[in-house]
Design a protein around this motif. Sequence first.
Motif, PDB file in Angstrom:
ATOM      1  N   PHE A   1      31.185  52.278  29.041  1.00  0.00           N
ATOM      2  CA  PHE A   1      31.930  53.481  29.391  1.00  0.00           C
ATOM      3  C   PHE A   1      33.057  53.596  28.376  1.00  0.00           C
ATOM      4  O   PHE A   1      33.782  52.636  28.149  1.00  0.00           O
ATOM      5  CB  PHE A   1      32.572  53.368  30.786  1.00  0.00           C
ATOM      6  CG  PHE A   1      31.603  53.398  31.922  1.00  0.00           C
ATOM      7  CD1 PHE A   1      31.175  54.602  32.463  1.00  0.00           C
ATOM      8  CD2 PHE A   1      31.136  52.220  32.479  1.00  0.00           C
ATOM      9  CE1 PHE A   1      30.294  54.624  33.533  1.00  0.00           C
ATOM     10  CE2 PHE A   1      30.255  52.227  33.550  1.00  0.00           C
ATOM     11  CZ  PHE A   1      29.828  53.440  34.084  1.00  0.00           C
ATOM     12  N   ASP A   2      33.239  54.750  27.763  1.00  0.00           N
ATOM     13  CA  ASP A   2      34.390  54.957  26.890  1.00  0.00           C
ATOM     14  C   ASP A   2      34.795  56.429  26.891  1.00  0.00           C
ATOM     15  O   ASP A   2      34.122  57.260  27.505  1.00  0.00           O
ATOM     16  CB  ASP A   2      34.124  54.441  25.465  1.00  0.00           C
ATOM     17  CG  ASP A   2      32.980  55.145  24.748  1.00  0.00           C
ATOM     18  OD1 ASP A   2      32.405  56.107  25.285  1.00  0.00           O
ATOM     19  OD2 ASP A   2      32.661  54.728  23.620  1.00  0.00           O
TER      20      ASP A   2
ATOM     21  N   LEU B   1      35.174  56.981  30.556  1.00  0.00           N
ATOM     22  CA  LEU B   1      36.059  55.931  31.077  1.00  0.00           C
ATOM     23  C   LEU B   1      37.217  56.561  31.844  1.00  0.00           C
ATOM     24  O   LEU B   1      37.575  56.105  32.933  1.00  0.00           O
ATOM     25  CB  LEU B   1      36.582  55.054  29.939  1.00  0.00           C
ATOM     26  CG  LEU B   1      37.557  53.951  30.339  1.00  0.00           C
ATOM     27  CD1 LEU B   1      36.915  52.983  31.318  1.00  0.00           C
ATOM     28  CD2 LEU B   1      38.059  53.220  29.098  1.00  0.00           C
TER      29      LEU B   1
END
Length: 173
Positions: free
Chosen positions: A158-159, A163
């Motif tokens: 996740f980014d 995120l």
Amino acid sequence: MDFKIRAAEKEDCKDISRMIMELAVYEKMSEQVKISHEELERDGFSQNPFFECLVAEVTDEHKSKEGFKVVGYALYFYTYSTWKGRTVYLEDLYVMPEFRGNGIGKGLLSKVAEVGKKKQCVRLQLSVLNWNTPTQDFYAAKGAQDLTASEGWHFIRFDGQNLDNLANEAPKS
């Protein structure tokens, strides 16, 4: 060729940053590098560092064409397996192309393993791009197992906005 492997110092961050970009170019992902040497200094050399790093340094007479003495690095950190216990994760292992084939990569890898064993880690983990067969072969020759092939594990990330979205869904206490 004479070289020594030592713990990185704050002053090495410019060299490490340079080699991170060289590695990213090799991996065809240079546009993804956003970290600065100042962030490396903060994250690796603060009161509670997020990572540890070893560097390979050659003697003056073996400097690179550009005059660099720090010619390789291994950046790692610790994780935990609920099945096995302490784990050292090797994020990057890099040796400048003109210094490959001199045992520097093997030396860095072995030193990370030794550091991990001293901290009672029961395994060393890392990831390799699927097209990078020379590196896969290097690790396999040292006894590494490809968990993608043998166990079917996938690395998930996740980014960015994903995120942020996930963090924003955290229960408020």
